[in-house]
Enzyme design. Structure first.
Site, PDB file in Angstrom:
ATOM      1  N   SER A 173       0.845  -1.195   0.000  1.00 31.37           N
ATOM      2  CA  SER A 173       0.000   0.000   0.000  1.00 31.37           C
ATOM      3  C   SER A 173       0.876   1.238   0.000  1.00 31.37           C
ATOM      4  CB  SER A 173      -0.893   0.006   1.248  1.00 31.37           C
ATOM      5  OG  SER A 173      -1.485   1.268   1.460  1.00 31.37           O
ATOM      6  N   TYR A 209      -0.792   0.268  10.365  1.00 29.03           N
ATOM      7  CA  TYR A 209      -0.919  -0.257   9.011  1.00 29.03           C
ATOM      8  C   TYR A 209       0.314   0.121   8.181  1.00 29.03           C
ATOM      9  CZ  TYR A 209      -3.027  -1.377   4.484  1.00 29.03           C
ATOM     10  OH  TYR A 209      -3.286  -1.903   3.241  1.00 29.03           O
TER      11      TYR A 209
END
Length: 237
Positions: free
Chosen positions: A147, A160
């Protein structure tokens, strides 16, 4: 004349395959002729994807309901794949968790540990277990889903982002280590995609403005093909 199937008879393991990007990749790989081993925590979701795969290819996938934080189960999975296929041609490390969007000081330790376990440590355990199987293939291919969050600091995305940064370094280190073998390792950053995780992170966003998981499967096929020569790259569809 039948269209050539780009993954004909290749054995592919896809994690997080019960929905979203993992399910889309599984369906596309089935269309390209792969034998699929699918893992996810939800048995029902896996069975729904398997029903779709049977309609596409006429062949059932091998379903492995599995929590990737059960690291011993990953080792058992590797042993089972060896027993059945003697090799693994493609590994897609897709499963991931968002955790919580919160200031670093407010994140619960159990949340921090869980997200790191799923997004980073589990992929290292997959590498550890599947590396001999990928090397037993004539063209082992590993693809990990990352990501943008792992590449640039962003307030409140701490756990994250940290987990994806760790995944990227793990995958790129592995790519460097297998440079002189028949294995190739790459990362895909799908960008904004219509998934449940995206909806959780951006609840006010109109999902119709986003590409679907099925829209991004071309790159997964390219990196899974035996003829792929890319290694140690981070790519975006």
């Amino acid at each position: 004349m039948a269209q050539e199937k780009r993954l004909e008879d290749r054995v592919a393991l896809v994690t997080g395959a019960s929905r979203g990007i993992g399910a889309a990749v599984a369906r596309r790989f089935a269309r390209e002729g792969a034998h699929l081993v699918l893992t996810a925590r939800t048995t029902g979701g896996l069975e729904e994807v398997d029903d779709e795969i049977r309609e596409i290819s006429g062949e059932a996938a091998t379903l492995v309901p599995l929590d990737l934080t059960d690291f011993d189960a990953i080792d058992r999975l590797g042993a089972s794949i060896f027993e059945r296929f003697k090799r693994l041609d493609v590994l897609v490390g897709n499963a991931g968790q968002l955790g919580t969007l919160s200031p670093l000081g407010h994140i619960e330790p159990k949340t921090w540990d869980r997200v790191l376990a799923v997004n980073a440590t589990a992929n290292w355990r997959l590498i550890r277990s599947m590396d001999p199987l990928l090397k037993a293939s004539d063209a082992g291919r590993a693809v990990f889903v990352t990501s943008t969050a792992g590449q640039e600091p962003r307030a409140y995305w701490g756990i994250y982002a940290v987990s994806k940064a760790a995944l990227e370094m793990t995958a790129l280190t592995y790519a460097a280590e297998v440079e002189n073998t028949n294995v190739r390792v790459n990362l895909i950053n799908p960008g904004p995609t219509r998934t449940a995780m995206r909806a959780e992170a951006f609840p006010g966003e109109d999902p119709e403005t986003l590409k679907t998981p099925d829209d991004i499967t071309d790159l997964f096929v390219e990196l899974a093909e035996a003829k792929c020569t890319r290694n140690g790259e981070l790519l975006q569809p």
